[in-house]
Design a protein around this motif. Structure first.
Motif, PDB file in Angstrom:
ATOM      1  N   ARG A 111      -3.303  -4.554   7.159  1.00 49.24           N
ATOM      2  CA  ARG A 111      -3.205  -5.235   5.631  1.00 49.24           C
ATOM      3  C   ARG A 111      -1.669  -5.040   5.262  1.00 49.24           C
ATOM      4  N   THR A 112      -1.128  -4.075   5.649  1.00 48.09           N
ATOM      5  CA  THR A 112       0.372  -3.914   4.953  1.00 48.09           C
ATOM      6  C   THR A 112       1.070  -4.973   5.551  1.00 48.09           C
ATOM      7  N   ARG A 113       1.078  -5.190   6.889  1.00 48.50           N
ATOM      8  CA  ARG A 113       1.991  -6.333   7.394  1.00 48.50           C
ATOM      9  C   ARG A 113       1.533  -7.743   6.963  1.00 48.50           C
ATOM     10  N   LEU A 114       0.169  -7.894   6.782  1.00 47.60           N
ATOM     11  CA  LEU A 114      -0.180  -9.145   6.209  1.00 47.60           C
ATOM     12  C   LEU A 114       0.244  -9.350   4.510  1.00 47.60           C
ATOM     13  N   ALA A 115       0.187  -8.495   4.117  1.00 45.55           N
ATOM     14  CA  ALA A 115       0.535  -8.436   2.647  1.00 45.55           C
ATOM     15  C   ALA A 115       1.935  -8.736   2.370  1.00 45.55           C
ATOM     16  N   ILE A 116       2.838  -8.082   3.425  1.00 43.61           N
ATOM     17  CA  ILE A 116       4.382  -8.482   2.943  1.00 43.61           C
ATOM     18  C   ILE A 116       4.659  -9.718   3.565  1.00 43.61           C
ATOM     19  N   VAL A 117       4.364  -9.975   4.865  1.00 44.37           N
ATOM     20  CA  VAL A 117       4.543 -11.363   5.425  1.00 44.37           C
ATOM     21  C   VAL A 117       3.877 -12.568   4.765  1.00 44.37           C
ATOM     22  N   ASN A 118       2.827 -12.359   3.884  1.00 44.07           N
ATOM     23  CA  ASN A 118       2.213 -13.319   3.053  1.00 44.07           C
ATOM     24  C   ASN A 118       3.216 -13.643   1.886  1.00 44.07           C
ATOM     25  N   ARG A 119       3.716 -12.635   1.246  1.00 43.25           N
ATOM     26  CA  ARG A 119       4.794 -12.769   0.093  1.00 43.25           C
ATOM     27  C   ARG A 119       6.172 -13.223   0.606  1.00 43.25           C
ATOM     28  N   ILE A 120       6.491 -12.916   1.697  1.00 42.64           N
ATOM     29  CA  ILE A 120       7.881 -13.435   2.183  1.00 42.64           C
ATOM     30  C   ILE A 120       7.528 -14.966   2.544  1.00 42.64           C
ATOM     31  N   PHE A 155      11.373  -7.052   4.560  1.00 37.50           N
ATOM     32  CA  PHE A 155      11.393  -7.134   5.936  1.00 37.50           C
ATOM     33  C   PHE A 155      11.206  -5.829   6.745  1.00 37.50           C
ATOM     34  N   GLN A 156      12.211  -4.882   6.276  1.00 38.43           N
ATOM     35  CA  GLN A 156      12.259  -3.749   6.883  1.00 38.43           C
ATOM     36  C   GLN A 156      11.056  -2.768   6.655  1.00 38.43           C
ATOM     37  N   MET A 157      10.476  -2.980   5.607  1.00 40.52           N
ATOM     38  CA  MET A 157       9.085  -2.273   5.568  1.00 40.52           C
ATOM     39  C   MET A 157       8.158  -2.885   6.311  1.00 40.52           C
ATOM     40  N   ALA A 158       8.113  -4.062   6.565  1.00 42.90           N
ATOM     41  CA  ALA A 158       7.089  -4.646   7.455  1.00 42.90           C
ATOM     42  C   ALA A 158       7.353  -3.999   9.008  1.00 42.90           C
ATOM     43  N   LEU A 159       8.584  -3.904   9.199  1.00 41.18           N
ATOM     44  CA  LEU A 159       9.134  -3.543  10.645  1.00 41.18           C
ATOM     45  C   LEU A 159       9.016  -1.945  11.035  1.00 41.18           C
ATOM     46  N   THR A 160       9.308  -1.258   9.998  1.00 36.96           N
ATOM     47  CA  THR A 160       9.356   0.239  10.074  1.00 36.96           C
ATOM     48  C   THR A 160       8.326   1.189   9.620  1.00 36.96           C
ATOM     49  N   PRO A 181       7.196   2.653   6.821  1.00 36.21           N
ATOM     50  CA  PRO A 181       7.381   4.085   6.500  1.00 36.21           C
ATOM     51  C   PRO A 181       5.873   4.301   5.489  1.00 36.21           C
ATOM     52  N   ILE A 182       5.365   3.203   4.857  1.00 40.15           N
ATOM     53  CA  ILE A 182       3.986   3.498   4.136  1.00 40.15           C
ATOM     54  C   ILE A 182       3.127   2.161   4.555  1.00 40.15           C
ATOM     55  N   THR A 183       1.858   2.323   4.346  1.00 42.70           N
ATOM     56  CA  THR A 183       0.851   1.274   4.632  1.00 42.70           C
ATOM     57  C   THR A 183      -0.217   1.425   3.211  1.00 42.70           C
ATOM     58  N   ILE A 184      -0.872   0.174   3.096  1.00 48.11           N
ATOM     59  CA  ILE A 184      -1.842   0.245   2.262  1.00 48.11           C
ATOM     60  C   ILE A 184      -2.796   1.507   2.335  1.00 48.11           C
ATOM     61  N   ILE A 226      -1.193   4.385  -1.934  1.00 44.81           N
ATOM     62  CA  ILE A 226      -0.414   3.085  -2.045  1.00 44.81           C
ATOM     63  C   ILE A 226      -1.717   2.015  -2.267  1.00 44.81           C
ATOM     64  N   GLU A 227      -1.536   1.470  -3.533  1.00 43.58           N
ATOM     65  CA  GLU A 227      -2.336   0.529  -3.883  1.00 43.58           C
ATOM     66  C   GLU A 227      -1.730  -1.093  -3.563  1.00 43.58           C
ATOM     67  N   GLU A 228      -0.470  -1.220  -3.607  1.00 46.31           N
ATOM     68  CA  GLU A 228      -0.056  -2.603  -3.526  1.00 46.31           C
ATOM     69  C   GLU A 228       1.490  -2.484  -3.042  1.00 46.31           C
ATOM     70  N   ILE A 229       1.778  -3.344  -2.109  1.00 45.79           N
ATOM     71  CA  ILE A 229       2.979  -3.235  -1.655  1.00 45.79           C
ATOM     72  C   ILE A 229       3.676  -4.706  -1.858  1.00 45.79           C
ATOM     73  N   ARG A 230       4.780  -4.796  -2.716  1.00 45.13           N
ATOM     74  CA  ARG A 230       5.303  -6.272  -2.698  1.00 45.13           C
ATOM     75  C   ARG A 230       6.685  -6.029  -2.336  1.00 45.13           C
ATOM     76  N   THR A 231       7.586  -7.362  -2.395  1.00 41.22           N
ATOM     77  CA  THR A 231       9.087  -7.368  -1.707  1.00 41.22           C
ATOM     78  C   THR A 231       9.852  -6.544  -2.704  1.00 41.22           C
ATOM     79  N   THR A 232       9.617  -6.524  -3.931  1.00 38.60           N
ATOM     80  CA  THR A 232      10.457  -5.600  -4.784  1.00 38.60           C
ATOM     81  C   THR A 232      10.020  -4.158  -5.306  1.00 38.60           C
ATOM     82  N   TYR A 233       8.722  -4.043  -5.292  1.00 43.99           N
ATOM     83  CA  TYR A 233       7.968  -2.864  -5.737  1.00 43.99           C
ATOM     84  C   TYR A 233       6.783  -2.539  -5.231  1.00 43.99           C
TER      85      TYR A 233
END
Length: 378
Positions: A135-144, A197-202, A204-207, A220-227
């Protein structure tokens, strides 16, 4: 049909007749397209409702609105082939409309795919580490990906304006200073994009990770590209910049697994017999419903003249469960010691001695007079 319309509007001026014909032809084309869209999606909804999967339902629901306008545009294009005035108008606005519709449909397809894959990543199960990572990867890739699609869509719309293309060529000719200015202005946005991108690859946190940051405990409730939004234990929301999780130190209690160890400290009299207390703690923790059976032990970790420190080690399947288990064990052991072994409670010892008798001293006036006599005798 166009000939029939020209026959009825022949009494109007030429420009008015052309405008009226274009409006009527465009309206008819759009109406036919809307009817075709409604029929097509009615059939599609009937098909997907008979399917057991929810992915096709999401796809049809997401595509309904953008494809409706795409059908309208297609109807106008077909009508413009027979209407010169409508064709001229469409050529002027097509540079704006087509990139907008294509980008809208691409975003709808992207979001439907992400929603369908999110449904397969169920985080309500006990061992949800893999689902949370997905879910974390999907959220980050979706926004990017959404940002890239919108950027390309707006770029294509702007490049359809001849003046914008000339401005772009002028800026490219003087690219030195312009590149520095644009680079300085876009540095925060580019840093946030690279951080995503670095958050999705490394990772350090997930949903749904349990973290401690700035002394606050939360998930962790929500992960966006800036916050990142952290849902704290008291239902407050802590908004943290993404770079904090890439550059600063924080605690992640569920980085590899949600299982945790916890301790409870109790302080007892140094002369306490620990055998019955250890037996009672073993019986209480192993029979508790929150204990996961991995680790439990009672140890003396410190000692001084007034008390000895006893550590109760226990384990649970996740952080909130561990907190509740620690509170339950602390309350149970203190209550059991109070009832069964009250002499084990830490206490301060004092040595009683006989009272000291003090002789009466001289008064202040006598002391002052005596001091004056001593000085005079010198």
């Amino acid at each position: 049909m166009i000939a029939l319309l020209e026959r009825y509007v022949g009494v109007l001026p030429d420009w008015a007749a052309q405008v009226l014909i274009a409006l009527i032809a465009g309206t008819i084309g759009a109406a036919i397209a809307l009817v075709a869209h409604a029929v097509l999606f009615r059939i599609l909804r009937h098909i997907v409702q008979s399917s057991a999967s929810q992915s096709d339902d999401i796809l049809v629901a997401r595509l309904a609105r953008p494809t409706r306008w795409a059908f309208v545009a297609m109807g106008i294009v077909l009508a413009a082939r027979q209407t010169p005035a409508l064709s001229d108008f469409w050529e002027r606005v097509a540079g704006f409309v087509m990139p907008l519709l294509v980008g809208w449909i691409a975003i709808a397809i992207l979001h439907s795919l992400v929603d369908a894959m999110t449904l397969r990543a169920d985080i309500s199960v006990e061992d949800n580490r893999r689902a949370r990572r997905r879910r974390t990867r999907l959220a980050i890739v979706n926004r990017i990906a959404t940002f890239v699609i919108v950027f390309l869509m707006v770029s294509l719309m702007l490049f359809s304006i001849p003046g914008v293309m000339k401005v772009g060529a002028t800026l490219m000719a003087s690219a030195g200073l312009a590149a520095l200015a644009v680079g300085a202005a876009a540095q925060p946005a580019l840093k946030a994009l690279i951080g995503g991108f670095q958050m999705a690859l490394t990772e350090p946190i997930t949903i749904d990770d349990v973290v401690i940051i700035d002394g606050e405990w939360g998930r962790i409730e929500e992960i966006r590209t800036t916050y990142v939004v952290v849902n704290l234990w008291d239902q407050r929301r802590l908004v943290v910049p993404t770079t904090r999780f890439l550059e600063d130190t924080f605690q992640n209690w569920t980085k590899t697994t949600s299982q945790l160890l916890g301790t409870v400290m109790i302080y007892l009299d140094p002369a306490t017999d620990l055998a019955p207390i250890r037996e009672e703690y073993t019986r209480a923790v192993t029979g508790h419903q929150l204990f996961d059976g991995r680790a439990q032990v009672l140890q003396v970790t410190d000692h001084n003249a007034e008390a000895m420190e006893v550590r109760l080690l226990m384990s649970a399947r996740n952080g909130p469960t561990l907190f509740d288990l620690r509170c339950a064990m602390r309350e149970h052991m203190l209550d059991w010691i109070r009832r069964e072994m009250p002499e084990a409670l830490a206490r301060r010892r004092t040595l009683q001695v006989a009272p000291v008798e003090l002789a009466a001293g001289p008064s202040i006036a006598e002391a002052v007079a005596d001091l004056g006599d001593r000085r005079a005798s010198r």
